[in-house]
Design a protein around this motif. Structure first.
Motif, PDB file in Angstrom:
ATOM      1  N   GLU A 126       0.832  -1.205   0.000  1.00  0.00           N
ATOM      2  CA  GLU A 126       0.000   0.000   0.000  1.00  0.00           C
ATOM      3  C   GLU A 126       0.868   1.258   0.000  1.00  0.00           C
ATOM      4  OE1 GLU A 126      -3.661   1.997   2.582  1.00  0.00           O
ATOM      5  OE2 GLU A 126      -2.929   0.006   3.113  1.00  0.00           O
ATOM      6  N   PHE A 127       2.037   1.155   0.644  1.00  0.00           N
ATOM      7  CA  PHE A 127       2.939   2.317   0.724  1.00  0.00           C
ATOM      8  C   PHE A 127       4.317   1.902   0.180  1.00  0.00           C
ATOM      9  CE2 PHE A 127      -0.155   2.755   4.150  1.00  0.00           C
ATOM     10  CZ  PHE A 127      -0.681   4.005   3.882  1.00  0.00           C
ATOM     11  N   PRO A 128       4.452   1.824  -1.111  1.00  0.00           N
ATOM     12  CA  PRO A 128       5.719   1.326  -1.685  1.00  0.00           C
ATOM     13  C   PRO A 128       6.847   2.373  -1.690  1.00  0.00           C
ATOM     14  CG  PRO A 128       4.157   1.861  -3.425  1.00  0.00           C
ATOM     15  CD  PRO A 128       3.450   2.108  -2.150  1.00  0.00           C
ATOM     16  N   GLN A 129       6.502   3.644  -1.365  1.00  0.00           N
ATOM     17  CA  GLN A 129       7.516   4.698  -1.463  1.00  0.00           C
ATOM     18  C   GLN A 129       8.633   4.483  -0.441  1.00  0.00           C
ATOM     19  OE1 GLN A 129       4.269   4.993  -0.808  1.00  0.00           O
ATOM     20  NE2 GLN A 129       3.369   6.875  -1.655  1.00  0.00           N
ATOM     21  N   PRO A 130       9.835   4.957  -0.775  1.00  0.00           N
ATOM     22  CA  PRO A 130      10.923   4.846   0.205  1.00  0.00           C
ATOM     23  C   PRO A 130      10.660   5.707   1.441  1.00  0.00           C
ATOM     24  CG  PRO A 130      11.662   5.949  -1.812  1.00  0.00           C
ATOM     25  CD  PRO A 130      10.263   5.547  -2.052  1.00  0.00           C
ATOM     26  N   VAL A 131      11.040   5.172   2.602  1.00  0.00           N
ATOM     27  CA  VAL A 131      10.884   5.922   3.854  1.00  0.00           C
ATOM     28  C   VAL A 131      12.080   6.857   3.992  1.00  0.00           C
ATOM     29  CG1 VAL A 131      10.731   5.762   6.359  1.00  0.00           C
ATOM     30  CG2 VAL A 131       9.616   4.044   4.926  1.00  0.00           C
ATOM     31  N   ALA A 132      11.791   8.166   3.922  1.00  0.00           N
ATOM     32  CA  ALA A 132      12.890   9.137   3.951  1.00  0.00           C
ATOM     33  C   ALA A 132      13.102   9.729   5.336  1.00  0.00           C
ATOM     34  CB  ALA A 132      12.610  10.260   2.943  1.00  0.00           C
ATOM     35  N   ALA A 133      12.080   9.636   6.187  1.00  0.00           N
ATOM     36  CA  ALA A 133      12.222  10.215   7.526  1.00  0.00           C
ATOM     37  C   ALA A 133      11.283   9.514   8.503  1.00  0.00           C
ATOM     38  CB  ALA A 133      11.900  11.710   7.496  1.00  0.00           C
ATOM     39  N   VAL A 134      11.713   9.502   9.736  1.00  0.00           N
ATOM     40  CA  VAL A 134      10.850   8.955  10.797  1.00  0.00           C
ATOM     41  C   VAL A 134      10.429  10.118  11.699  1.00  0.00           C
ATOM     42  CG1 VAL A 134      10.719   7.405  12.791  1.00  0.00           C
ATOM     43  CG2 VAL A 134      11.946   6.698  10.728  1.00  0.00           C
ATOM     44  N   VAL A 135       9.129  10.220  11.902  1.00  0.00           N
ATOM     45  CA  VAL A 135       8.596  11.323  12.699  1.00  0.00           C
ATOM     46  C   VAL A 135       9.015  11.147  14.162  1.00  0.00           C
ATOM     47  CG1 VAL A 135       6.498  12.568  13.382  1.00  0.00           C
ATOM     48  CG2 VAL A 135       6.614  11.435  11.147  1.00  0.00           C
ATOM     49  N   GLY A 136       9.500  12.210  14.762  1.00  0.00           N
ATOM     50  CA  GLY A 136       9.940  12.150  16.157  1.00  0.00           C
ATOM     51  C   GLY A 136       8.764  12.099  17.121  1.00  0.00           C
ATOM     52  N   PRO A 137       9.039  11.776  18.401  1.00  0.00           N
ATOM     53  CA  PRO A 137       7.954  11.620  19.394  1.00  0.00           C
ATOM     54  C   PRO A 137       7.076  12.855  19.518  1.00  0.00           C
ATOM     55  CG  PRO A 137      10.043  10.870  20.286  1.00  0.00           C
ATOM     56  CD  PRO A 137      10.356  11.495  18.966  1.00  0.00           C
ATOM     57  N   GLU A 138       7.647  14.058  19.283  1.00  0.00           N
ATOM     58  CA  GLU A 138       6.843  15.270  19.454  1.00  0.00           C
ATOM     59  C   GLU A 138       5.804  15.431  18.352  1.00  0.00           C
ATOM     60  OE1 GLU A 138      10.016  15.029  18.850  1.00  0.00           O
ATOM     61  OE2 GLU A 138      10.823  16.658  17.613  1.00  0.00           O
ATOM     62  N   GLY A 139       5.895  14.591  17.317  1.00  0.00           N
ATOM     63  CA  GLY A 139       4.950  14.713  16.211  1.00  0.00           C
ATOM     64  C   GLY A 139       3.918  13.616  16.156  1.00  0.00           C
ATOM     65  N   ILE A 140       3.915  12.741  17.141  1.00  0.00           N
ATOM     66  CA  ILE A 140       2.926  11.659  17.155  1.00  0.00           C
ATOM     67  C   ILE A 140       2.266  11.595  18.533  1.00  0.00           C
ATOM     68  CG2 ILE A 140       3.871  10.177  15.343  1.00  0.00           C
ATOM     69  CD1 ILE A 140       5.473   8.732  17.405  1.00  0.00           C
ATOM     70  N   THR A 141       1.060  11.058  18.552  1.00  0.00           N
ATOM     71  CA  THR A 141       0.321  11.064  19.824  1.00  0.00           C
ATOM     72  C   THR A 141       0.787   9.956  20.760  1.00  0.00           C
ATOM     73  OG1 THR A 141      -1.387   9.733  18.785  1.00  0.00           O
ATOM     74  CG2 THR A 141      -1.738  12.109  18.835  1.00  0.00           C
ATOM     75  N   GLY A 142       1.300   8.884  20.207  1.00  0.00           N
ATOM     76  CA  GLY A 142       1.774   7.788  21.053  1.00  0.00           C
ATOM     77  C   GLY A 142       2.658   6.857  20.254  1.00  0.00           C
ATOM     78  N   PRO A 143       3.430   6.017  20.942  1.00  0.00           N
ATOM     79  CA  PRO A 143       4.394   5.160  20.233  1.00  0.00           C
ATOM     80  C   PRO A 143       3.749   4.173  19.270  1.00  0.00           C
ATOM     81  CG  PRO A 143       4.235   4.560  22.555  1.00  0.00           C
ATOM     82  CD  PRO A 143       3.493   5.831  22.389  1.00  0.00           C
ATOM     83  N   GLY A 144       2.465   3.891  19.460  1.00  0.00           N
ATOM     84  CA  GLY A 144       1.814   2.915  18.586  1.00  0.00           C
ATOM     85  C   GLY A 144       1.070   3.551  17.419  1.00  0.00           C
ATOM     86  N   GLU A 145       1.100   4.869  17.316  1.00  0.00           N
ATOM     87  CA  GLU A 145       0.319   5.519  16.262  1.00  0.00           C
ATOM     88  C   GLU A 145       0.886   5.203  14.880  1.00  0.00           C
ATOM     89  OE1 GLU A 145       0.382   9.778  16.093  1.00  0.00           O
ATOM     90  OE2 GLU A 145      -1.594   9.841  15.149  1.00  0.00           O
ATOM     91  N   LEU A 146      -0.019   4.867  13.969  1.00  0.00           N
ATOM     92  CA  LEU A 146       0.381   4.589  12.589  1.00  0.00           C
ATOM     93  C   LEU A 146       0.100   5.842  11.764  1.00  0.00           C
ATOM     94  CD1 LEU A 146      -1.119   0.978  12.296  1.00  0.00           C
ATOM     95  CD2 LEU A 146       1.240   1.622  12.774  1.00  0.00           C
ATOM     96  N   LEU A 147       1.163   6.548  11.388  1.00  0.00           N
ATOM     97  CA  LEU A 147       1.036   7.843  10.717  1.00  0.00           C
ATOM     98  C   LEU A 147       1.966   7.865   9.500  1.00  0.00           C
ATOM     99  CD1 LEU A 147       0.107  10.920  10.848  1.00  0.00           C
ATOM    100  CD2 LEU A 147       2.217  11.285  12.147  1.00  0.00           C
ATOM    101  N   VAL A 148       1.437   8.362   8.393  1.00  0.00           N
ATOM    102  CA  VAL A 148       2.243   8.455   7.173  1.00  0.00           C
ATOM    103  C   VAL A 148       2.043   9.833   6.539  1.00  0.00           C
ATOM    104  CG1 VAL A 148       2.771   7.411   4.949  1.00  0.00           C
ATOM    105  CG2 VAL A 148       1.757   6.021   6.737  1.00  0.00           C
TER     106      VAL A 148
END
Lengths: 727, 215
Positions: A126-148
């Motif tokens: 579903e998401f074949p694009q290369p992963v260029a960055a990982v969002v830091g903790p300040e940008g997600i609501t919790g460690p289990g959040e699935l965000l793209v």
């Protein structure tokens, strides 16, 4: 001061009983502080997660100088929500928290959990694009959040869904006007399901905690009663005795509370993240401020003092009874709460299903069921000692020797063990009912399954044409549209499809007479009048004859769009409305429909059930040990009299089995009744109450009865020279 | 010292005390005897202000215990009454010394402990002062209970079967100690007992039956 010193000396006195009581009080304080600290920290983690969510929320504007365009869509992976944010991000665009810069077009930036999940080929497809960055903790609501964040240029889909973004957070840049809809936030906005559940959990913890503290206070009850009585006889006032008892309790539970807070701090640091809620929480988010720490450290001992003061109240008030070793004779008034509770449940069953969303009236309709459930649980606690005493009376006069002896023992038994048993059973009841509710609501399609647990209702003051409503319904993130009217603010006129869109629990709605409402152009709008919903038939009797309405009372037809796509979808609808129906006013406050979040409810109820049973098991084990130690002497005496070990074992089994089976039967009936009443109030089938709760409780009771066999057997000691000497 | 007029007390349908009239002079040692359940202990509880009679008047040392509220009776008991139970009923978490010091409410802790130690010495168990009740014999615990009842020099000492749980030798010793100690203090003593030996040692015997004074 002298009484404080006395209390301290009694709290830390030597002797196995004293140490056991001190240890049990400390365990109660420790568990309470640990649970309360965890609950407060979880509450704090939810706040932190919401703050991060707000900080990353895009600020949409049509007049800002930004070329950043952003859309939002939802996907899912193994039942978990995946937030997908397509972005067109030219250089210089504002960047959300957690990212240093937008990655290149054609790549994606993902949350850490999403990065792990992308190892699954199914999701990778579903998401074949290369992963260029990982969002830091300040940008997600919790460690289990699935965000793209998918960075694209040009945007491949419907460009209308892209919105210009001038920044992130809640404060727009200077000179920019935003088009966020929004009424003023009031206190009800703070009562999200997660917060409500945590508050409920805090209250729920108090029940088993009270049982453990009462057990600690009433350990070796007869000895303690005589001690308090002798103090009263010497000339100590009831208040002084309570002060001494309070100091004893504060020392034990205070030590436990401090240890519990220390343990919380240690355990919290063991892992980087904890699975609290659907997306988890970082350890650093589980914070306790100074005020909560002090509140827990002081509140737990104070609560313990309150419980123990009630527990020893009768011994202090009436020192004469324990001095004379007169048995406690429970009053028949103890049956009153149970009777009132059952009456409330029956009333709830008769009233039938209640839609919790219809407003203030729902609270009144739910009151008999809710009040009945609480009173029934209290009634279980108050009535069990009385019932057992009565059973003991009856058994002591009839049957074989073990039954007569067991009954006689029950008749004069200390109430401490029965209280603990009743407390455990009440906890079991509440947990069983909670699990049934959880199971029932988890299959309810009308209840939002998202972890946010909220749905936005946007009210539009003018009646919209079916064509416009159809356009709005087709927008991604819109879960339903409705047309309705209110008479006097209480009577709702709408067809069943609209009711289902607006409210949960309206499945059995049946359309009735058609009712013509005046339309804006004079043509009139025809709506069927609902003549039966699970809960609204009583309110509709006033308008069954529309001609009787005063012209001033003719209701205004309102259109409502129900949105589960969040504020961005609401913004989108506002834009669409501006184009299709410029006269429509959608600037009213956003009404949030909140429903019980089943994804959170299940684990919380399970955790509470485990907590209750664990605390209950601790209390029961200690009370039983205390009881067995006392009973062994009596059994030795009976051996000396000439009774054989078989008879004594039979007596011990009767003593253990009678309360277990009586309590178990009562619990099964009560839990089934509460579950049935709650299911009925929700308009759900009653089957789970009979097929889930009853067998589960019966099995638990039988297991307890089985586990009681070795306890009962150990209460019959071998007749040794030492035992005889002691006698 | 003690004056009871027409005192009656009911426990449900049972008349625990039924028209009891009694007068005891200061310094008297009175034994209340009678079969079990005749109302001996109840009479002592009424004299101690633990129970308020349903009927009649109770006056002890000039204090009307019939009209006094619980707080006033509690205060009166602390200052004017010593009570000895059959089983001692010492507080198990406190040493004998601390148990004996309990009624010395108005004294500084150090002074209270000194006086408690003296009283224990008077009863021959000073060396056991720092032991806990479960570390001494029944007779020794009962002596400590007597010390606790006498340590504040109360004008009235009530004893409910004070030697009932002891063997004859220990009982005799405890009785002698009790009587000698109250005699030294000039206190009034009311003993509830069904032991002839104890009744014989008293100045006067009152016999009870079914809640009434019969002799």
């Amino acid at each position: 001061m002298r009484d404080l010193r006395l209390g301290w000396r009694m709290a830390v006195a030597a002797g196995s009983r004293s140490w056991l009581r001190l240890a049990l009080g400390a365990v109660a304080g420790l568990v309470a502080a640990l649970l309360l600290a965890s609950a407060v920290a979880a509450y704090s983690a939810i706040n932190t997660a919401e703050e991060r969510d707000e900080a990353r929320r895009p600020i949409n504007s049509d007049n800002g100088n930004s070329s950043l365009l952003m859309a939002e869509r939802r996907s899912s992976y193994r039942g978990e929500d995946v937030t997908v944010l397509p972005v067109v991000a030219p250089p210089g665009s504002p960047v959300p928290p957690g990212l240093a810069a937008w990655p290149a077009s054609g790549t994606i930036a993902v949350s850490p959990a999403m990065a792990s999940a992308l190892t699954d080929p199914v999701l990778r497809a579903e998401f074949p694009q290369p992963v260029a960055a990982v969002v830091g903790p300040e940008g997600i609501t919790g460690p289990g959040e699935l965000l793209v964040y998918t960075v694209v240029d040009p945007f491949p889909g419907d460009e209308q869904s892209l919105r210009p973004v001038v920044g992130f957070g809640t404060d727009p840049p200077p000179g920019v006007t935003t088009i966020h809809l929004g009424g003023q936030k009031d206190w009800t906005d703070l009562l999200t399901p997660s917060r409500i559940l945590i508050l409920l959990a805090l209250l729920y913890i108090l029940l088993p905690l009270a049982v453990v503290i009462a057990t600690a206070t009433r350990l070796s009850a007869a000895t303690r009663d005589r001690k308090l009585a002798s103090l009263r006889v010497i000339g100590f006032s009831a208040r002084r005795c309570q002060v001494i008892n309070a100091v004893e309790t504060v020392v034990a539970t205070g030590i436990g509370a401090v240890l519990g807070l220390v343990l919380f701090a240690l355990v919290r640091g063991v892992r980087d993240q904890w699975w609290i809620g659907p997306v988890g929480a970082y350890s650093n988010d589980l914070t306790l401020g100074v005020a909560p720490v002090l509140a827990v450290a002081v509140g737990v001992p104070l609560y313990a003092v309150l419980v123990s003061a009630i527990a020893i109240g009768s011994a202090v008030r009436d020192p004469f009874r324990p001095v004379r070793r007169a048995p406690v004779r429970p009053s028949a008034l103890r049956l009153v709460p149970l009777g009132l509770g059952v009456a409330g449940l029956v009333t709830g069953l008769v009233l039938g299903p209640v839609d919790p969303s219809i407003g203030e009236e729902a609270a009144w309709l739910l009151l008999p069921t809710a009040g009945g459930a609480v009173l029934t649980l209290v009634g279980l606690l108050t009535s069990l000692p009385l019932l057992l005493r009565r059973f003991g009376d009856r058994m002591a006069r009839t049957g074989s020797l073990p039954v007569r002896l067991g009954g006689a023992a029950l008749r004069r038994d200390s109430v401490a063990g029965t209280r603990v048993l009743a407390g455990v059973l009440a906890g079991l009841c509440a947990s069983g009912a909670g699990m049934v509710l959880s199971a029932a609501t988890s299959t309810d399609g009308a209840v939002p399954q998202s972890h946010i647990g909220e749905v936005i209702k946007m009210s539009i003051s003018q009646p919209l044409s079916p064509a416009v409503l159809g356009e709005l319904a087709a927008i991604d993130g819109v879960s339903g549209v409705a047309r309705s009217a209110n008479v006097n603010g209480t009577t709702l006129i709408a067809d069943c499809a609209s009711l289902r869109a607006l409210y949960t629990g309206a499945e059995s709605c049946v359309d009735g007479k058609r009712y013509v409402l005046p339309g804006s152009g004079g043509a009139g709008v025809e709506l069927p009048l609902v003549n039966r919903t699970p809960n609204s038939r009583d309110f509709l009797t006033d308008v069954v004859t529309p001609a009787a309405l005063d012209p001033a009372e003719v209701p205004q037809l309102t259109s409502t769009v129900v949105i589960d796509g969040g504020v961005p979808t609401a913004d989108r609808i506002r834009a669409v409305l501006g184009a299709l129906a410029p006269a429509a006013d959608a600037a009213g406050p956003i009404i949030v429909r909140q429903a019980m979040d089943t994804a959170t409810l299940g684990p919380v109820v399970t955790a509470l059930a485990i907590t209750t049973l664990s605390l209950g098991a601790i209390a029961l084990a200690i009370t039983t040990t205390d009881d067995v130690l006392r009973r062994r002497r009596e059994q030795s005496r009976l051996r000396v009299v000439g009774l054989d070990p078989g008879t004594l074992r039979g007596t011990a089994l009767v003593r253990v089995w009678t309360p277990t089976l009586t309590g178990g039967l009562l619990t099964t009936v009560v839990a089934t009744a509460i579950s049935a009443a709650l299911l009925r109030a929700l308009g759900k089938p009653l089957t789970p109450a009979l097929t889930t709760v009853a067998p589960l409780l019966v099995a638990t009771v039988l297991l307890c009865a089985l586990l009681a066999v070795p306890v009962a057997t150990s209460a019959v000691p071998p007749l040794t020279a030492r035992a005889l000497r002691r006698e | 010292m003690i004056k009871l007029v027409g005192v009656g007390l009911d426990f449900g349908a049972t008349k625990a005390l039924d028209g009891v009239d009694l007068a005891v002079a200061a310094g008297d040692v009175v034994a209340v005897t009678g079969p079990s359940g005749c109302g001996k202990s109840t009479l002592l509880h009424v004299l101690a202000g633990l129970l308020r009679p349903d009927r009649g008047e109770v006056s002890v040392g000039g204090t009307d215990l019939t009209s006094a509220n619980d707080q006033a009776r509690t205060r009166w008991r602390l200052e004017n009454c010593g009570f000895v139970f059959q089983l001692g009923d010492l507080v198990p978490e406190l040493t004998l010394l601390d148990n004996v010091a309990l009624p010395l409410d108005g004294l500084r802790a150090k002074n209270a402990r000194e006086r408690a130690r003296d009283t224990l010495g008077e009863l021959g168990i000073a060396e056991l002062a720092d032991r806990f009740p479960d570390q001494v014999s029944g007779g020794q615990a009962q002596r400590a209970a007597i010390a606790r009842a006498l340590v504040h020099n109360p004008p009235l000492v009530l004893a409910d079967e004070p030697t009932g749980s002891l063997d004859q030798d220990s009982g005799s010793k405890v009785l002698d100690l009790l009587l000698r100690a109250v005699s030294d203090r000039g206190a009034t003593v009311v003993l509830a007992t069904h032991e002839r030996r104890l009744a014989a040692a008293a100045h006067r015997e009152i016999r009870m039956l079914d809640g009434r004074v019969v002799a």
